[in-house]
Design an enzyme around this catalytic site. Structure first.
Site, PDB file in Angstrom:
ATOM      1  N   CYS A 237       0.916  -1.499  -0.040  1.00  0.00           N
ATOM      2  CA  CYS A 237       0.087  -0.038  -0.169  1.00  0.00           C
ATOM      3  C   CYS A 237       0.837   1.317  -0.108  1.00  0.00           C
ATOM      4  CB  CYS A 237      -0.936   0.039   1.181  1.00  0.00           C
ATOM      5  SG  CYS A 237      -2.004  -1.376   1.593  1.00  0.00           S
TER       6      CYS A 237
ATOM      7  N   HIS B  67      -2.584   6.768   4.359  1.00  0.00           N
ATOM      8  CA  HIS B  67      -1.310   5.729   4.509  1.00  0.00           C
ATOM      9  C   HIS B  67       0.031   6.468   4.190  1.00  0.00           C
ATOM     10  CE1 HIS B  67      -0.211   1.329   5.061  1.00  0.00           C
ATOM     11  NE2 HIS B  67      -0.014   1.910   6.088  1.00  0.00           N
TER      12      HIS B  67
END
Length: 580
Positions: free
Chosen positions: A79, A140
């Site tokens: 990610c 993130h």
């Protein structure tokens, strides 16, 4: 009268007062932009990419109305690094968003790691072009640096005007979450109790020092100790990531800690529609990053059991329904013909995501490998759908290699922006390829990293349909005979759990997209030529890599003092969405 009105509307300040200013989103040259990224979505899960058992009508609608890319590649199979490359148009190793350790993503909101502030994102680029910019959903890319509220890595510092969403990522502990009504009630009363005891201790201490009150120091120390013990025991009872990472921010304010994950997606869609309504005059950029379909797959009751593929299928179909609401909002606001919509995933599906024998990760179709694998196609080949009515042909399919990194230069070209000249941009402007002005990808070579380690590279000769893929390192699947790393949950990038190939493995993806049969000197006349050409390109590529600090190894450790807190630490519970 008409001439007078025309004169008034030619004056910018006056047309604002009269509400007669033309809409940039409707008549201007700059398109509105809606970028949609799903989390951990396997390319084999979508109907438009061949799945005939999963219902994804709204994704398939984008494929019918736009261009479908079949060789769309992420720059990383995890990610955090994949998203940093997407935002900047640069390989993650250039910005230091890599790690030579086991963890290759930002581990928690208590870590000071994050996208370096000197990196330029497509949001910052479009903001300079007059765009209103918003990010809704997963970030993130870090949050704090030195204190729990400095927000040095907040999206606002990277060109976004508005943020609502999850600054971290979903963890197993995020759902199903326990009922917190009692905890929230106790938290507020406990904090009130601490304040009263602390105030009493301060008052008694001042009275003691001024000789107004005759009390023993032991009583005062006992009161102070009681306050500290109360805070310590409250904090130690909330060690789960549920309380410290599973939270939502609106701008800089925590709205839920911990969040109710099953309703978060619906709230984010509502925020997206609101953003579109507020900025319908355009131009605007909306980046919508789904929490779907990452484990633990928080799914509303209305979608439980609707698919043939268990919880993962239910969660995927909920995502598709939410996508439909965003597309409907674009249509209903009259923005469809003036809005570029892009849909993708950050990397391939997570094969090792299981609970017992139940598969919780997606399907990567015919492609080998999955999330966490730096070279195999299943980890890096992702959906790529682009719709821009009147500018791009509907229903077109492009088989040329393209990359998530291409979004940055493509948006620069579409908006009239200028690419940064002080750094290497690895992405290529896709517009000529999408429109059909050229037939060949701007990428002759693409390089595939696992953390800071280069595992593979592909070469697409300009005068050939072949796509040569060279593997230098591949993960060791565990247990033996499996097709993933079930023992370690994620495959490793180096060490004993990878195989170093000398000579390297060679495949022609145009003939063997599943990478099932490595070519040899005996089976492929161009073997030596392909291996040498890619090796030479790799050497040239390495010369452009400037060593920088590895954010995900050097700064990726948890500090309690950096953890965000809704309230006064450690009494960090709140729910400001309950009545919204």
């Amino acid at each position: 009268m008409m001439k007078l009105r025309s004169l008034f509307t030619s004056l910018p300040w006056l047309c604002v007062l009269l509400n007669t200013c033309p809409s940039q989103g409707v008549t201007g040259k700059k398109p509105n932009v809606v970028l949609i990224m799903v989390d951990d979505l396997g390319i084999g899960d979508l109907g438009c990419y061949g799945n005939d058992t999963m219902r994804t009508p709204h994704v398939d609608r984008l494929a019918r109305e736009g261009v479908r890319l079949t060789q769309h590649i992420s720059a990383a199979s995890m990610c955090t690094p994949s998203r940093s490359a997407f935002l900047t148009g640069r390989y993650p190793i250039r910005s230091g968003m890599v790690s030579n350790k086991i963890s290759r993503v930002i581990r928690s909101l208590g870590a000071s790691a994050g996208l370096p502030p000197n990196e330029t994102t497509f949001a910052a680029l479009l903001k300079k072009q007059g765009y209103s910019t918003g990010l809704i959903g997963k970030w993130h890319q870090g949050l704090n640096c030195q204190s729990r509220s400095d927000h040095c890595h907040h999206p606002y510092n990277y060109g976004f005007d508005y943020f609502y969403g999850m600054p971290s990522t979903l963890e197993d502990s995020c759902w199903p979450d326990p009922s917190r009504n009692m905890e929230l009630a106790i938290s507020s009363r406990l904090w009130l109790c601490v304040q009263l005891v602390a105030l009493a201790a301060l008052t008694v201490t001042l009275g003691k020092l001024s000789r107004w009150i005759a009390v023993s120091w032991s009583l005062i120390l006992s009161m102070i100790l009681f306050v500290f013990l109360l805070g310590y025991f409250w904090f130690s009872s909330y060690t789960s990531q549920l309380y410290w990472d599973c939270l939502l921010l609106r701008e800089h304010e925590i709205t839920e800690q911990p969040m109710k994950a099953e309703r978060a997606g619906s709230i984010m869609v509502r925020e997206a529609v609101s953003f579109l309504e507020r900025h319908r005059q355009g131009p605007f950029l909306l980046l919508f990053c789904f929490l779907h379909v990452h484990i633990p797959l928080p799914t509303a009751d209305a979608f439980m059991g609707v698919s043939k593929h268990g919880l993962y299928g239910d969660n995927l179909q909920e995502m598709d329904t939410m996508l439909g609401k965003i597309l409907d909002a674009i249509d209903n606001l009259g923005l469809k013909n003036h809005t570029l919509v892009y849909f993708t995933s950050d990397h391939g599906g997570h094969l090792e995501a299981r609970r017992g024998h139940i598969q919780l990760g997606g399907s990567n179709g015919i492609y080998k490998g999955g999330k966490g694998m730096g070279g195999w196609e299943g980890g890096i080949r992702v959906p790529g759908l682009i719709r821009w009515p009147g500018k791009l042909p509907a229903g077109k399919v492009i088989d040329e290699p393209t990359s998530l990194m291409d979004v940055f230069p493509t948006l620069a070209a579409a908006s009239g922006g200028t690419l940064p000249q002080d750094r290497v941009i690895d992405g290529r402007n896709l517009l000529p390829l999408l429109r059909g002005d050229v037939q060949h990808s701007g990428h002759e070579f693409l390089f595939h990293y696992c953390g800071p380690y280069l595992h593979a590279a592909r070469w697409h000769p300009k005068d050939s349909k072949a796509v040569w893929k060279v593997h230098y390192v591949t993960p060791v699947f565990q247990p033996p005979g499996s097709q993933a790393c079930y023992v370690t949950t994620y495959c490793r990038c180096s060490g004993e759990l990878v195989t170093y190939h000398d000579p390297p493995l060679l495949f022609d993806l145009s003939r063997d997209p599943s990478e099932s049969s490595p070519l040899t000197q005996d089976t492929e006349p161009l073997y030596d030529f392909a291996i040498k050409t890619v090796a030479d390109a790799l050497e040239e590529h390495k010369k452009t890599i400037v060593p920088v600090r590895q954010q995900l190894s050097e700064l990726n450790y948890d500090s309690v003092w950096l953890r965000p807190c809704c309230g006064v630490f450690p009494f960090c519970l709140c729910d400001k969405e309950e009545n919204s």
